[in-house]
Design a protein around this motif. Structure first.
Motif, mmCIF file in Angstrom:
data_model
loop_
_atom_site.group_PDB
_atom_site.id
_atom_site.type_symbol
_atom_site.label_atom_id
_atom_site.label_comp_id
_atom_site.label_asym_id
_atom_site.label_seq_id
_atom_site.Cartn_x
_atom_site.Cartn_y
_atom_site.Cartn_z
ATOM 1 N N GLY A 151 41.139 -10.527 53.949
ATOM 2 C CA GLY A 151 42.554 -10.838 53.827
ATOM 3 C C GLY A 151 42.840 -12.193 53.199
ATOM 4 N N ASP A 152 41.775 -12.904 52.793
ATOM 5 C CA ASP A 152 41.950 -14.221 52.173
ATOM 6 C C ASP A 152 42.143 -14.092 50.668
ATOM 7 O OD1 ASP A 152 41.570 -15.480 54.618
ATOM 8 O OD2 ASP A 152 39.386 -15.600 54.346
ATOM 9 N N TYR A 153 42.776 -15.097 50.088
ATOM 10 C CA TYR A 153 42.818 -15.239 48.642
ATOM 11 C C TYR A 153 41.586 -16.070 48.270
ATOM 12 C CZ TYR A 153 47.578 -13.489 49.029
ATOM 13 O OH TYR A 153 48.678 -12.716 49.304
ATOM 14 N N LEU A 154 40.594 -15.432 47.682
ATOM 15 C CA LEU A 154 39.253 -15.989 47.605
ATOM 16 C C LEU A 154 39.202 -17.343 46.908
ATOM 17 C CD1 LEU A 154 37.148 -12.778 46.836
ATOM 18 C CD2 LEU A 154 37.560 -13.901 49.030
ATOM 19 N N LEU A 155 39.873 -17.474 45.780
ATOM 20 C CA LEU A 155 39.790 -18.735 45.038
ATOM 21 C C LEU A 155 40.305 -19.894 45.874
ATOM 22 C CD1 LEU A 155 39.191 -20.246 42.405
ATOM 23 C CD2 LEU A 155 41.533 -19.740 41.677
ATOM 24 N N TRP A 156 41.409 -19.673 46.577
ATOM 25 C CA TRP A 156 42.017 -20.767 47.341
ATOM 26 C C TRP A 156 41.239 -21.065 48.616
ATOM 27 C CZ3 TRP A 156 44.426 -22.560 43.590
ATOM 28 C CH2 TRP A 156 45.174 -21.760 42.731
ATOM 29 N N SER A 157 40.731 -20.050 49.274
ATOM 30 C CA SER A 157 39.928 -20.300 50.481
ATOM 31 C C SER A 157 38.612 -20.982 50.125
ATOM 32 C CB SER A 157 39.671 -18.987 51.226
ATOM 33 O OG SER A 157 38.942 -18.071 50.423
ATOM 34 N N ASP A 158 38.006 -20.569 49.006
ATOM 35 C CA ASP A 158 36.778 -21.225 48.558
ATOM 36 C C ASP A 158 37.042 -22.672 48.165
ATOM 37 O OD1 ASP A 158 35.245 -18.952 48.946
ATOM 38 O OD2 ASP A 158 35.496 -18.244 46.889
ATOM 39 N N THR A 159 38.158 -22.896 47.495
ATOM 40 C CA THR A 159 38.504 -24.257 47.074
ATOM 41 C C THR A 159 38.719 -25.153 48.286
ATOM 42 O OG1 THR A 159 39.545 -23.447 45.040
ATOM 43 C CG2 THR A 159 40.162 -25.653 45.782
ATOM 44 N N LEU A 160 39.434 -24.658 49.273
ATOM 45 C CA LEU A 160 39.700 -25.448 50.472
ATOM 46 C C LEU A 160 38.397 -25.791 51.189
ATOM 47 C CD1 LEU A 160 41.730 -26.689 52.429
ATOM 48 C CD2 LEU A 160 41.866 -24.479 53.592
ATOM 49 N N ALA A 161 37.496 -24.826 51.322
ATOM 50 C CA ALA A 161 36.223 -25.072 52.008
ATOM 51 C C ALA A 161 35.399 -26.123 51.261
ATOM 52 C CB ALA A 161 35.439 -23.771 52.127
ATOM 53 N N SER A 162 35.352 -26.021 49.938
ATOM 54 C CA SER A 162 34.561 -26.968 49.153
ATOM 55 C C SER A 162 35.160 -28.363 49.185
ATOM 56 C CB SER A 162 34.448 -26.484 47.702
ATOM 57 O OG SER A 162 33.667 -25.311 47.608
ATOM 58 N N LEU A 163 36.484 -28.455 49.053
ATOM 59 C CA LEU A 163 37.117 -29.768 49.027
ATOM 60 C C LEU A 163 37.008 -30.473 50.378
ATOM 61 C CD1 LEU A 163 40.321 -29.251 46.845
ATOM 62 C CD2 LEU A 163 38.108 -30.243 46.200
ATOM 63 N N ALA A 193 24.258 -27.035 47.587
ATOM 64 C CA ALA A 193 24.196 -26.775 49.026
ATOM 65 C C ALA A 193 24.897 -25.474 49.378
ATOM 66 C CB ALA A 193 24.807 -27.945 49.794
ATOM 67 N N GLU A 194 26.056 -25.234 48.778
ATOM 68 C CA GLU A 194 26.809 -24.012 49.070
ATOM 69 C C GLU A 194 26.077 -22.770 48.552
ATOM 70 O OE1 GLU A 194 31.420 -25.631 49.170
ATOM 71 O OE2 GLU A 194 30.640 -24.698 47.342
ATOM 72 N N ALA A 195 25.381 -22.917 47.434
ATOM 73 C CA ALA A 195 24.693 -21.766 46.857
ATOM 74 C C ALA A 195 23.541 -21.298 47.728
ATOM 75 C CB ALA A 195 24.187 -22.115 45.458
ATOM 76 N N ILE A 196 22.887 -22.245 48.404
ATOM 77 C CA ILE A 196 21.693 -21.898 49.177
ATOM 78 C C ILE A 196 22.046 -21.405 50.576
ATOM 79 C CG2 ILE A 196 19.575 -22.839 50.186
ATOM 80 C CD1 ILE A 196 19.404 -24.691 47.777
ATOM 81 N N ALA A 197 22.981 -22.074 51.225
ATOM 82 C CA ALA A 197 23.275 -21.735 52.621
ATOM 83 C C ALA A 197 24.741 -21.974 52.925
ATOM 84 C CB ALA A 197 22.398 -22.544 53.564
ATOM 85 N N SER A 198 25.556 -20.957 52.721
ATOM 86 C CA SER A 198 26.975 -21.063 53.041
ATOM 87 C C SER A 198 27.587 -19.676 53.033
ATOM 88 C CB SER A 198 27.672 -21.973 52.020
ATOM 89 O OG SER A 198 29.028 -22.167 52.392
ATOM 90 N N ASP A 199 28.726 -19.554 53.679
ATOM 91 C CA ASP A 199 29.455 -18.290 53.639
ATOM 92 C C ASP A 199 30.851 -18.485 53.065
ATOM 93 O OD1 ASP A 199 30.605 -19.700 55.652
ATOM 94 O OD2 ASP A 199 30.279 -18.206 57.218
ATOM 95 N N SER A 200 31.083 -19.646 52.444
ATOM 96 C CA SER A 200 32.355 -19.930 51.790
ATOM 97 C C SER A 200 32.152 -21.091 50.829
ATOM 98 C CB SER A 200 33.437 -20.291 52.826
ATOM 99 O OG SER A 200 33.091 -21.493 53.505
ATOM 100 N N GLY A 201 33.088 -21.244 49.916
ATOM 101 C CA GLY A 201 32.996 -22.340 48.970
ATOM 102 C C GLY A 201 32.837 -21.844 47.543
ATOM 103 N N LEU A 202 33.111 -22.725 46.601
ATOM 104 C CA LEU A 202 33.053 -22.362 45.190
ATOM 105 C C LEU A 202 31.629 -22.041 44.761
ATOM 106 C CD1 LEU A 202 35.505 -25.146 43.953
ATOM 107 C CD2 LEU A 202 35.998 -22.702 44.141
ATOM 108 N N GLY A 203 30.663 -22.868 45.202
ATOM 109 C CA GLY A 203 29.272 -22.590 44.865
ATOM 110 C C GLY A 203 28.769 -21.299 45.472
#
Length: 270
Positions: A67-79, A212-222
């Protein structure tokens, strides 16, 4: 007339600034058209229409599963991770850089250690951070902090050492203590330089964040970029890369404006 003395007027300067971007877009459009003419299902260089549809899907269409808007939720997590690391790095660098630059005894104690740490490849420490700190937010923030803090410390320390010695002598003549010299003489002069140092650290900071996000994360731009790469979803990857670039440019611009606002004398000197 020597070329070094040729200065473009405002209109020419604007044209020259836009030209490289226009050439890159043109090259992409031509390359995409060429590949799609041979294979309409080609995914390497999707058309601008496909890119637009993908942007609309990730930015303005709620994900069916979350139910999330992916670009914005990923951006918020990364920032959130990035700003936390930048704040921590700034505080540490300001304190240690000030001490190393001002106090010879601290310089002798910490300068070689900081120089050595700055040579350690931060990405090589990523597995260690994950083992020691786990896969949560702390390890990601720590990677960014470790990656940029030593450079900030060294830069600030060098800027402090470059300040005219006469200023310190005059302050001591007027009875200023070490603390007063730090707060009233040194600190106001290195704060604008700290903001410039932060600008130069944005690129590495984003690099460590994405890694870091690419290797171990469940959210974020990477995380999103490396998640969709298995599907060769270049229509998602390219907009995400462009968005990361725009975020970095916006942060760089904000730091420039903040420096000019808070330290107009520094901008004038430039």
């Amino acid at each position: 007339m020597r070329l070094i003395n040729v200065r473009p007027d405002r209109g020419t300067a604007l044209f020259l600034a836009i030209l490289p971007f226009a050439l890159v877009v043109l090259a992409y459009v031509l390359g995409s058209a060429e590949r799609l003419s041979v294979n309409p299902d080609d995914k390497l260089l999707p058309s601008l229409v496909s890119l637009g549809e993908a942007i609309g899907k990730v930015a303005f269409t709620a994900d069916a599963r979350t139910g999330d808007y992916l670009l914005w939720s990923d951006t918020l997590a990364s920032l959130e991770r990035l700003f936390a690391a930048l704040a921590l790095s700034t505080a540490i660098a300001l304190l240690i850089g000030l001490l190393v630059g001002m106090l010879p005894i601290v310089r002798a104690f910490l300068a070689p250690f900081v120089a050595m740490v700055s040579m350690v490849p931060p990405l090589a420490l990523l597995p260690i951070l994950f083992i020691v700190m786990g896969l949560g937010e702390a390890s990601k923030i720590a990677l960014i902090t470790i990656g940029i803090t030593p450079y900030l410390i060294r830069d600030l320390a060098m800027r402090v050492e470059e300040l005219p010695r006469e200023q310190m002598i005059k302050a001591q003549t007027l009875g200023a203590s070490t603390w007063q010299m730090a707060v009233r003489v040194v600190l106001p002069q290195i704060l604008p330089r700290l903001m410039d140092a932060l600008r130069l650290s944005l690129g590495p900071a984003f690099l460590f964040l994405i890694a870091a996000e690419a290797i171990a994360s469940d959210s974020g731009l990477g995380y999103r970029i490396f998640l969709v790469r298995r599907y060769l979803a270049m229509d998602v990857i390219l907009p995400y890369v462009a968005w990361i670039t725009l975020l970095a440019v916006a942060m760089d611009f904000a730091l420039v404006r903040a420096r000019r606002f808070f330290f107009p004398w520094f901008g004038a000197a430039k």
